[in-house]
Design an enzyme around this catalytic site. Structure first.
Site, PDB file in Angstrom:
ATOM      1  N   GLU A 112     -24.119  10.124   1.780  1.00 36.80           N
ATOM      2  CA  GLU A 112     -24.940   9.790   0.600  1.00 36.80           C
ATOM      3  C   GLU A 112     -24.104   9.035  -0.428  1.00 36.80           C
ATOM      4  OE1 GLU A 112     -27.708  12.038  -2.755  1.00 36.80           O
ATOM      5  OE2 GLU A 112     -25.849  12.990  -2.092  1.00 36.80           O
ATOM      6  N   SER A 157       0.825  -1.216   0.000  1.00 33.55           N
ATOM      7  CA  SER A 157       0.000   0.000   0.000  1.00 33.55           C
ATOM      8  C   SER A 157       0.857   1.263   0.000  1.00 33.55           C
ATOM      9  CB  SER A 157      -0.910   0.014   1.230  1.00 33.55           C
ATOM     10  OG  SER A 157      -1.584   1.251   1.322  1.00 33.55           O
ATOM     11  N   LYS A 197     -14.106  -3.433   1.695  1.00 26.39           N
ATOM     12  CA  LYS A 197     -14.931  -2.225   1.542  1.00 26.39           C
ATOM     13  C   LYS A 197     -16.416  -2.468   1.828  1.00 26.39           C
ATOM     14  CE  LYS A 197     -11.974   0.273  -1.707  1.00 26.39           C
ATOM     15  NZ  LYS A 197     -11.958   1.012  -2.981  1.00 26.39           N
TER      16      LYS A 197
END
EC number: 1.1.1.25
Length: 273
Positions: free
Chosen positions: A77, A14, A65
């Site tokens: 949202e 990463s 995720k």
């Protein structure tokens, strides 16, 4: 010192710790950022332990995720519509907020390259999590249309229906595409395995802008193909990586770091300079 991290599996490659450490230095924020490899079946336990030990926020990458989406107490949202969370933040009252900054990262990268999106015809290839995460931010730029294509048409159709209240979006069969677009975005990971989508390269005719969410030390196979077929310009997803990180940092700290210098550093590292 405030603690942040990225969770994934695998995670050792990463670039997030490098990016966020530079962001912190640039904005003079006192924080540490680490990479945590959560067990495949142990994400919830790992992230719960992190927040119980004064963790302030974290990024979440594959394959967690969707689990992060379920874990969050509250969702923005854009996270709700993405169906996935890549950013978690512990609020002052202890509530864990889930957000998705991937789409904003893509849009900011395109705008940084001065790629016009308003009133443009966009072709989005792929209908997986990566595509779903970027559709709302793209629609907010008021394009003339977004056309979704995917190997499985039904999946593209479902996504188009989900986002149709937010703007002009439709799904088509790959075999029905027979014209050029202004902007073509490849959200699939096909470039990593050296594959190209089964679609007519006429999509690039007339000087389209090509954007591949994947990146590497040189041009991706998708972007090479685009340039061979009359694309005007081609960009990879390294800037999207930095852009989503900058948006996450802003969510956590209320400050937006600059991305250009960090993108240059990452590009140098990738190219082995």
């Amino acid at each position: 010192m405030d603690k942040y991290a990225v969770f994934g599996n695998p995670i050792k490659h990463s670039k997030s710790p490098f990016i966020h450490t530079l962001f912190a230095r640039q904005t003079m924020q006192d924080l540490e950022y680490s990479a945590i490899e959560a067990p495949i079946n142990g994400f919830v336990e790992s992230v719960t332990a992190f927040f119980s030990q004064q963790g302030k926020g974290c990024n979440v990458t594959v394959p967690f995720k969707e689990e992060a989406f379920q874990f969050a107490d509250q969702l923005t949202e854009r996270a709700k519509l993405a169906g996935a969370v890549n950013t978690l933040k512990k609020l002052d009252d202890g509530i864990i907020l889930g957000d998705n900054t991937d789409g904003e990262g893509l849009v900011q990268d395109l705008l940084q390259y001065q790629v016009p999106l308003e009133d443009k015809h966009i072709l989005l290839i792929g209908a997986g999590g990566a595509a779903r995460g970027v559709i709302l931010p793209l629609l907010k730029q008021n394009p003339a249309s977004i056309t979704l294509v995917n190997r499985t048409y039904e999946k593209a159709k479902q996504l188009a229906e989900l986002f149709s209240p937010y703007g002009r979006i439709e799904a088509k069969e790959m075999s029905d595409i027979n014209k050029g677009f202004d902007v073509i975005i490849n959200s699939t990971s096909a470039s990593l395995s050296g594959e190209l989508p089964q679609i007519d390269p006429v999509i690039f005719s007339g000087g389209a802008i090509s954007y591949d969410m994947m990146y590497g030390s040189g041009k991706t196979i998708f972007n090479q193909w685009a340039l061979e077929n009359d694309a005007y310009q081609a960009y990879d997803g390294l800037g999207m990586l930095v852009g989503q990180a900058a948006e996450s940092f802003t969510v956590w700290r209320g400050l937006r770091p600059g991305s250009k210098q960090i993108l240059r550093e990452l590009r140098k590292n990738l190219e082995g300079m």
